[in-house]
Design an enzyme around this catalytic site. Structure first.
Site, short mmCIF file in Angstrom:
data_model
loop_
_atom_site.label_atom_id
_atom_site.label_comp_id
_atom_site.label_asym_id
_atom_site.label_seq_id
_atom_site.Cartn_x
_atom_site.Cartn_y
_atom_site.Cartn_z
N THR A 64 -1.74 17.28 -45.92
CA THR A 64 -2.40 16.66 -44.76
C THR A 64 -1.84 15.25 -44.56
OG1 THR A 64 -4.17 15.84 -46.20
CG2 THR A 64 -4.55 17.95 -45.09
N GLY A 91 1.80 16.51 -27.40
CA GLY A 91 1.96 15.56 -26.29
C GLY A 91 0.66 15.46 -25.50
N SER A 92 -0.05 16.57 -25.41
CA SER A 92 -1.34 16.56 -24.69
C SER A 92 -2.33 15.65 -25.41
CB SER A 92 -1.92 17.98 -24.65
OG SER A 92 -1.02 18.85 -24.04
N TRP A 124 2.26 17.97 -15.27
CA TRP A 124 1.75 18.94 -16.23
C TRP A 124 0.23 18.84 -16.28
CZ3 TRP A 124 3.38 23.20 -18.06
CH2 TRP A 124 2.80 23.77 -19.21
N HIS A 224 11.32 20.74 -26.57
CA HIS A 224 11.63 19.36 -26.19
C HIS A 224 12.84 18.82 -26.97
CE1 HIS A 224 7.95 18.68 -23.66
NE2 HIS A 224 7.79 19.90 -24.16
N HIS A 252 -11.40 11.33 -36.24
CA HIS A 252 -12.85 11.30 -36.46
C HIS A 252 -13.56 10.00 -36.07
CE1 HIS A 252 -12.18 15.00 -38.71
NE2 HIS A 252 -11.28 14.36 -39.44
N ARG A 256 -10.22 4.86 -41.74
CA ARG A 256 -9.08 5.06 -42.66
C ARG A 256 -7.74 4.77 -41.98
NH1 ARG A 256 -10.33 10.64 -45.86
NH2 ARG A 256 -12.57 10.32 -46.06
N ASN A 283 -10.28 14.80 -33.65
CA ASN A 283 -9.37 15.05 -34.77
C ASN A 283 -8.10 15.66 -34.21
OD1 ASN A 283 -7.93 15.64 -36.97
ND2 ASN A 283 -9.32 17.16 -37.82
N ARG A 285 -4.98 15.05 -35.71
CA ARG A 285 -3.97 14.64 -36.70
C ARG A 285 -2.81 15.64 -36.83
NH1 ARG A 285 -8.01 13.65 -41.65
NH2 ARG A 285 -8.69 15.63 -40.81
C1 LIG Z 1 5.07 15.95 -18.58
C2 LIG Z 1 4.35 16.58 -19.74
N1 LIG Z 1 3.27 15.96 -20.25
C3 LIG Z 1 2.60 16.48 -21.30
C4 LIG Z 1 2.98 17.65 -21.89
C5 LIG Z 1 2.19 18.20 -23.04
O1 LIG Z 1 2.90 18.25 -24.24
P1 LIG Z 1 2.48 19.31 -25.39
O2 LIG Z 1 2.96 20.63 -24.96
O3 LIG Z 1 3.16 18.79 -26.60
O4 LIG Z 1 1.00 19.25 -25.51
C6 LIG Z 1 4.08 18.34 -21.40
C7 LIG Z 1 4.51 19.62 -22.01
O5 LIG Z 1 5.59 20.09 -21.88
C8 LIG Z 1 4.79 17.79 -20.29
O6 LIG Z 1 5.85 18.43 -19.77
#
Ligand SMILES: Cc1ncc(COP(=O)(O)O)c(C=O)c1O
Length: 438
Positions: A64, A91-92, A124, A224, A252, A256, A283, A285
């Site tokens: 972890t 990325g989200s 996206w 990517h 959380h 830490r 969370n 991580r």
């Molecule tokens: C412009 C953009 N933002 C955010 C994301 C989200 O990334 P992830 O798929 O890692 O959650 C993407 C995914 O391809 C993206 O193209």
């Protein structure tokens, strides 16, 4: 150490060495005999190095989030010339924690419920959703048809007294005019999240993207420029303001890893020091395994970006000289340098080519096409439930440019592992597809 524990330790070490040798040999064999799954963007690109690093973590006990995540964060910051970065599991998630920070009391202009945040219409889903998750209103801004990025004119039209922030996306690795966008943000007291999820290493005036906005996000998903399987990063210009908050948000809401961890512990001596919660949090991580893979990939990232640029230029020069009047490719602004994520093709209005027939032909030859990110987001079923609004450069709510790119455009995956024959194969098939689609 007793004789028995000594023997156990020795046996474990020997087995581990043998496993890693086998994994490495397996990776090397795969590499030598790999058939680039040419235009398939969800294929693993891992070599012996990544496989060994991942297995080493699994065999090591500490799986972890720990030292490898920290090391990768530091290496990433160094590579991107960013003062600090926090790794998350996608990325989200990077967009989510960054937006939470921009909506928090630490933000210079906190995004509050009912405020508006601009986001490009070609985007996206998880670039838009964090705006809504903070209770704010997303405003889809029409695009510049040449760069496929958010139009500056449309942004100016979209700004109202309710506007509090901008989510900038460098679409398919093509950098936005960040100096102009930041000037606009400063003028109207807006915060800026730079979504660089598709643009690792793209530059504006020689400065890497992710160093202009208040916070920036990167994705390390499989397709990517650099991948940790799933993974993401938030980079920041002002760690004093953001870093501790993001650390709590990622895990959380506790203390830490924060710079003020000891202070909190001494302020609350009645609480167990490992379980002190100071913010709302998630969370999100990453694991040590993801970071170990990222550290390996980072060493090869510059070479990969170079190869991506090479492939992109070859395709661009070929397509522009042969079919420039029919096919519009993404244009990069002067003094900006793209780090290609894919090749976008928009079939011009004057062309008799049918974009759907062309894509069907390419697919039949194993060349997969996909929308320009998620296409015009206003066309997605979920948009209706988000209570947002749309703004174009003429001030209307008609996203004419994004709609045109949505209906006439598509993207081809571009990958550093594409072989020269595969690169050429695409041009041949495009030529045949154009003939078949007239
Ligand atoms: C412009 C953009 N933002 C955010 C994301 C989200 O990334 P992830 O798929 O890692 O959650 C993407 C995914 O391809 C993206 O193209």
């Amino acid at each position: 150490m007793t004789d028995l524990t000594k023997e156990f330790a020795e046996q474990s070490e020997t087995l581990k060495r043998e496993i890693l040798e086998k994994v490495s040999a397996y990776g090397e064999l795969q590499r030598q005999h790999s058939q680039p799954g040419d235009f398939d963007l969800i294929r693993s690109t891992f070599e012996a190095e990544e496989l060994s690093a991942a297995v080493d973590v699994l065999l090591g006990g500490q799986v972890t989030m720990a030292g490898k995540v920290k090391a990768f964060e530091q290496a990433w910051s160094h590579w991107n010339h960013s003062p600090a970065s926090i790794m998350v599991n996608s990325g989200s998630s990077a967009n989510l924690v960054a937006m939470a920070a921009l909506a928090s009391r630490l933000s210079p202009h906190p995004i509050q419920a009912g405020d508006e945040v601009l986001v490009p219409a070609i985007c996206w889903s998880t670039s838009v959703f964090p705006i809504v998750q903070m209770g704010a209103i997303p405003v889809l801004v029409d695009i510049d048809p040449l760069t496929l990025n958010m139009s500056l004119e449309a942004m100016e039209q979209a700004i109202t007294p309710k506007t509090r922030g901008i989510v900038v996306i460098h679409v398919l690795g093509n950098p936005c005019p960040m100096r102009e966008i930041m000037a606009l943000a400063q003028k109207h007291h807006l915060v800026v999240l730079e979504d660089c999820c598709e643009a690792h290493g793209a530059t504006v005036g020689g400065i890497k993207v992710g160093n202009f906005g208040d916070l920036s996000s990167f994705s390390f998903f499989l397709s990517h420029h650099l991948t940790t399987i799933e993974g993401g990063m938030v980079s920041m210009q002002n760690p004093e303001r953001w870093q501790d908050y993001l650390i709590s948000q990622r895990a959380h809401g506790w203390i830490r890893g924060r710079s003020d961890e000891a202070e909190w512990q001494s302020r609350f001596p009645g609480l167990n020091g490992g379980w002190i919660f100071v913010e709302t949090g998630y969370n999100l991580r990453p694991t040590e395994m993801h970071a170990a893979i990222g550290l390996c990939q980072l060493r090869r990232l510059d070479a990969w970006i170079k190869r991506r640029k090479q492939i992109f230029s070859y395709w661009r020069d070929n397509i522009t000289s042969r079919w420039g009047e029919q096919l519009q490719l993404q244009q990069t602004l002067p003094d900006h340098e793209a780090s290609p994520f894919g090749l976008s093709i928009v079939v011009q209005a004057e062309s008799s080519l049918d974009p759907i027939t062309l894509q069907t032909y390419l697919k039949s030859k194993g060349i997969f096409t996909r929308p320009l990110i998620a296409g015009n987001f206003a066309r997605q079923p979920v948009w209706e439930s988000l209570n947002g609004r749309c703004v174009a450069a003429d001030g209307s709510d008609q996203l004419t440019m994004a709609d045109f790119a949505h209906t006439r455009g598509f993207m081809i995956g571009l990958h550093q592992d594409l072989s020269d024959p595969a690169v050429e194969f695409f041009i041949q098939q495009l030529a045949a597809g154009i003939q078949a689609s007239q």
